[in-house]
Design a protein around this motif. Structure first.
Motif, mmCIF file in Angstrom:
data_model
loop_
_atom_site.group_PDB
_atom_site.id
_atom_site.type_symbol
_atom_site.label_atom_id
_atom_site.label_comp_id
_atom_site.label_asym_id
_atom_site.label_seq_id
_atom_site.Cartn_x
_atom_site.Cartn_y
_atom_site.Cartn_z
ATOM 1 N N LEU A 1 -29.278 -38.114 -51.141
ATOM 2 C CA LEU A 1 -28.724 -38.715 -52.266
ATOM 3 C C LEU A 1 -28.278 -40.177 -51.959
ATOM 4 C CD1 LEU A 1 -25.942 -35.764 -52.114
ATOM 5 C CD2 LEU A 1 -27.470 -36.103 -53.910
ATOM 6 N N LEU A 2 -28.848 -41.121 -52.999
ATOM 7 C CA LEU A 2 -28.437 -42.519 -53.107
ATOM 8 C C LEU A 2 -27.593 -43.012 -53.874
ATOM 9 C CD1 LEU A 2 -32.260 -43.525 -52.391
ATOM 10 C CD2 LEU A 2 -30.593 -43.277 -50.678
ATOM 11 N N TYR A 3 -26.592 -43.815 -53.246
ATOM 12 C CA TYR A 3 -25.547 -44.242 -53.956
ATOM 13 C C TYR A 3 -25.506 -45.679 -54.218
ATOM 14 C CZ TYR A 3 -23.510 -39.685 -53.454
ATOM 15 O OH TYR A 3 -23.196 -38.190 -53.473
ATOM 16 N N ASP A 4 -25.807 -46.507 -53.556
ATOM 17 C CA ASP A 4 -25.585 -48.103 -53.748
ATOM 18 C C ASP A 4 -27.028 -48.957 -53.276
ATOM 19 O OD1 ASP A 4 -24.429 -50.071 -54.792
ATOM 20 O OD2 ASP A 4 -23.080 -50.327 -53.282
ATOM 21 N N VAL A 5 -27.084 -49.907 -53.918
ATOM 22 C CA VAL A 5 -28.181 -50.990 -53.496
ATOM 23 C C VAL A 5 -27.788 -52.252 -53.404
ATOM 24 C CG1 VAL A 5 -29.055 -50.602 -55.884
ATOM 25 C CG2 VAL A 5 -30.788 -51.490 -53.954
ATOM 26 N N HIS B 1 -31.460 -53.198 -49.444
ATOM 27 C CA HIS B 1 -30.771 -52.596 -48.624
ATOM 28 C C HIS B 1 -29.979 -51.333 -49.487
ATOM 29 C CE1 HIS B 1 -30.528 -56.569 -47.075
ATOM 30 N NE2 HIS B 1 -30.546 -56.006 -46.109
ATOM 31 N N ILE B 2 -30.190 -50.133 -48.970
ATOM 32 C CA ILE B 2 -29.950 -48.937 -49.885
ATOM 33 C C ILE B 2 -28.780 -48.141 -48.853
ATOM 34 C CG2 ILE B 2 -30.668 -46.617 -50.841
ATOM 35 C CD1 ILE B 2 -33.300 -48.486 -51.502
ATOM 36 N N CYS B 3 -27.859 -47.488 -49.398
ATOM 37 C CA CYS B 3 -27.110 -46.554 -48.604
ATOM 38 C C CYS B 3 -26.948 -45.294 -49.458
ATOM 39 C CB CYS B 3 -25.793 -47.096 -48.179
ATOM 40 S SG CYS B 3 -24.653 -47.190 -49.611
ATOM 41 N N GLY B 4 -26.456 -44.163 -48.671
ATOM 42 C CA GLY B 4 -26.559 -42.692 -49.053
ATOM 43 C C GLY B 4 -26.336 -41.768 -48.195
ATOM 44 N N ASP B 5 -26.766 -40.632 -48.529
ATOM 45 C CA ASP B 5 -26.619 -39.634 -47.587
ATOM 46 C C ASP B 5 -28.179 -39.056 -47.378
ATOM 47 O OD1 ASP B 5 -23.943 -39.593 -47.718
ATOM 48 O OD2 ASP B 5 -23.926 -37.879 -49.184
ATOM 49 N N GLY B 6 -28.463 -39.276 -45.972
ATOM 50 C CA GLY B 6 -29.855 -38.830 -45.421
ATOM 51 C C GLY B 6 -29.664 -37.502 -44.743
ATOM 52 N N LEU B 7 -31.168 -36.850 -44.649
ATOM 53 C CA LEU B 7 -31.067 -35.434 -43.932
ATOM 54 C C LEU B 7 -31.124 -35.851 -42.443
ATOM 55 C CD1 LEU B 7 -31.230 -32.679 -44.215
ATOM 56 C CD2 LEU B 7 -33.584 -32.740 -44.251
ATOM 57 N N ASN B 8 -30.093 -35.064 -41.845
ATOM 58 C CA ASN B 8 -30.050 -35.032 -40.219
ATOM 59 C C ASN B 8 -31.113 -33.782 -40.084
ATOM 60 O OD1 ASN B 8 -29.584 -34.218 -37.341
ATOM 61 N ND2 ASN B 8 -27.789 -35.517 -37.591
ATOM 62 N N THR B 9 -32.152 -34.033 -39.507
ATOM 63 C CA THR B 9 -33.311 -33.193 -39.350
ATOM 64 C C THR B 9 -33.165 -32.313 -38.185
ATOM 65 O OG1 THR B 9 -34.677 -34.806 -38.303
ATOM 66 C CG2 THR B 9 -35.093 -34.239 -40.589
ATOM 67 N N LYS B 10 -32.244 -32.719 -37.235
ATOM 68 C CA LYS B 10 -31.755 -32.034 -36.047
ATOM 69 C C LYS B 10 -30.631 -30.914 -36.335
ATOM 70 C CE LYS B 10 -33.315 -35.428 -32.528
ATOM 71 N NZ LYS B 10 -32.873 -36.277 -31.590
ATOM 72 N N GLN B 11 -29.894 -31.334 -37.203
ATOM 73 C CA GLN B 11 -28.894 -30.311 -37.499
ATOM 74 C C GLN B 11 -28.750 -29.658 -38.677
ATOM 75 O OE1 GLN B 11 -24.988 -32.184 -36.036
ATOM 76 N NE2 GLN B 11 -25.970 -33.306 -34.582
ATOM 77 N N LEU B 12 -29.908 -30.325 -39.606
ATOM 78 C CA LEU B 12 -29.976 -29.873 -40.957
ATOM 79 C C LEU B 12 -28.743 -30.124 -41.638
ATOM 80 C CD1 LEU B 12 -32.206 -26.700 -40.309
ATOM 81 C CD2 LEU B 12 -32.831 -29.023 -40.879
ATOM 82 N N LYS B 13 -28.179 -31.194 -41.673
ATOM 83 C CA LYS B 13 -27.020 -31.209 -42.488
ATOM 84 C C LYS B 13 -27.123 -32.715 -43.080
ATOM 85 C CE LYS B 13 -23.893 -32.634 -38.817
ATOM 86 N NZ LYS B 13 -22.675 -32.577 -38.268
ATOM 87 N N LEU B 14 -26.304 -33.374 -44.064
ATOM 88 C CA LEU B 14 -26.389 -34.763 -44.578
ATOM 89 C C LEU B 14 -25.584 -35.488 -43.396
ATOM 90 C CD1 LEU B 14 -25.531 -34.179 -48.251
ATOM 91 C CD2 LEU B 14 -27.796 -34.534 -46.999
ATOM 92 N N GLN B 15 -26.014 -36.771 -43.538
ATOM 93 C CA GLN B 15 -25.339 -37.670 -42.413
ATOM 94 C C GLN B 15 -25.548 -39.155 -43.303
ATOM 95 O OE1 GLN B 15 -28.264 -38.098 -39.273
ATOM 96 N NE2 GLN B 15 -28.074 -40.280 -39.450
ATOM 97 N N ALA B 16 -24.267 -40.051 -43.028
ATOM 98 C CA ALA B 16 -24.439 -41.209 -43.547
ATOM 99 C C ALA B 16 -25.784 -42.001 -43.284
ATOM 100 C CB ALA B 16 -23.144 -42.207 -43.084
#
Length: 345
Positions: A116-120, A128-143
């Motif tokens: 999910l991308l929220y700002d640029v 520069h882009i920010c949002g929520d990425g996938l934490n592939t180790k814990q399988l959850k979203l992270q900043a």
């Protein structure tokens, strides 16, 4: 008590999804301006933005595309948002972060896959882009934040529940607004990846937008007081409440022009009715018919606010210029004006 806080979190999550944000604010002599507005919640197989009365479609190979934020640099139009890889928009696991440059779409996935991308923000050619990425180790979203498509680490983001909502570039410094889970979800911002706590960890708080003016850092969001959550902004870490009533409220965006600080935000009353606010230096300003707002931009001393309001009793995407409504195209798909950008023509 748990039910009350759950409602607050759900309410804030709904608004955060539609938010998106701002770049540097301009104050210039009288000059013609181009106005850009992005649309989210379109439930279409393509994203959309509006420029000076014309709708522009943003193609994607996915479905249910939403454009959440826009930044125009020179002649390049940068837009971020997300889409779904399957024919449902119910769960984030199907979401794919989308970045459009001049209408050409690409995924953001180097280092951390974007969900999910929220700002640029664009500075000296760097995107520069920010949002929520996938934490592939814990399988959850992270900043997460990406510079030219490559993920840049943010303190604590991978080990705590975290979100990133707004980004601003000042010189060589990159600021990201968001939240980290300590005792509760807590408003923070990162400067060049180093986390700075804003909210009281004993309360629930969120940071949504950040802007820098000179040496001052301004962040908007909300913080819980008792059973209620109130719109708030922080200047250099010192918080100020914008709404003193017993409503659920949040400040979703901020712009600074000279000595004036503009915040916009959303309120929900105890009967579930909604309204929106523009605050100038902490004083509430009128936005006729406003139901909810997403972003604010100051250009040539004119104040632009994007969001949703009522036109003859019908919900419509719109923006306000100095408090005057400007209607945007509407249809049964329920688009929402998710961000606004204004530049010299």
């Amino acid at each position: 008590m748990k039910k009350t806080y759950s409602f607050v979190i759900f309410f804030l999550f709904l608004f955060c999804l539609t938010c998106k944000k701002k770049p540097n604010q301009d104050v210039n002599p009288d000059i013609p301006a181009d106005v850009y507005v992005t649309f989210s919640n379109t439930f279409r197989p393509y994203g959309q933005y509006w420029k000076n009365g014309e709708m522009v479609e943003l193609a994607t190979p996915n479905v249910f595309a939403s454009a959440r934020a826009i930044f125009v640099s020179d002649n390049d139009i940068h837009i971020v948002g997300d889409a779904s890889s399957v024919s449902t928009n119910i769960i984030y696991s199907s979401s794919i972060g989308q970045y459009w440059k001049n209408g050409v779409v690409s995924n953001v996935e180097n280092g951390i896959p974007a969900k999910l991308l929220y700002d640029v923000a664009v500075s000296e050619g760097d995107v520069h882009i920010c949002g929520d990425g996938l934490n592939t180790k814990q399988l959850k979203l992270q900043a997460a934040y990406w510079k030219n498509g490559m993920a840049v680490p943010l303190d604590e983001a991978a080990v705590r529940d975290s979100r990133a909502r707004g980004i601003f570039v000042a010189g060589k410094d990159v600021y990201v607004a968001g939240s980290l889970a300590f005792q509760n979800t807590t408003a923070v911002y990162w400067k060049n990846g180093v986390v700075i706590t804003l909210g009281n960890p004993l309360n629930i708080s969120y940071a949504i937008s950040v802007v820098v003016s000179g040496k001052d850092v301004y962040v908007t969001g909300s913080e819980g007081i008792g059973f209620h959550t109130r719109a708030r902004y922080w200047k250099n870490g010192v918080g100020t409440f914008l709404d003193n009533s017993e409503f659920y409220s949040e400040a979703v965006d901020i712009a600074v022009s000279g000595k004036d600080v503009y915040c916009v935000g959303n309120l929900q009353y105890n009967d579930n009715n909604r309204s929106a606010r523009l605050w100038k230096n902490g004083v509430s300003q009128s936005l006729p018919g406003a139901l909810r707002v997403s972003s604010v931009f100051v250009f040539n001393n004119d104040v632009y606010v994007a969001g949703e309001g009522l036109d003859n009793g019908i919900k419509c995407p719109m923006y306000w210029k100095n408090g005057v409504q400007v209607l945007l195209p509407n249809d049964s798909n329920g688009p929402f004006a998710s961000s606004i950008f204004v530049k010299k023509r």
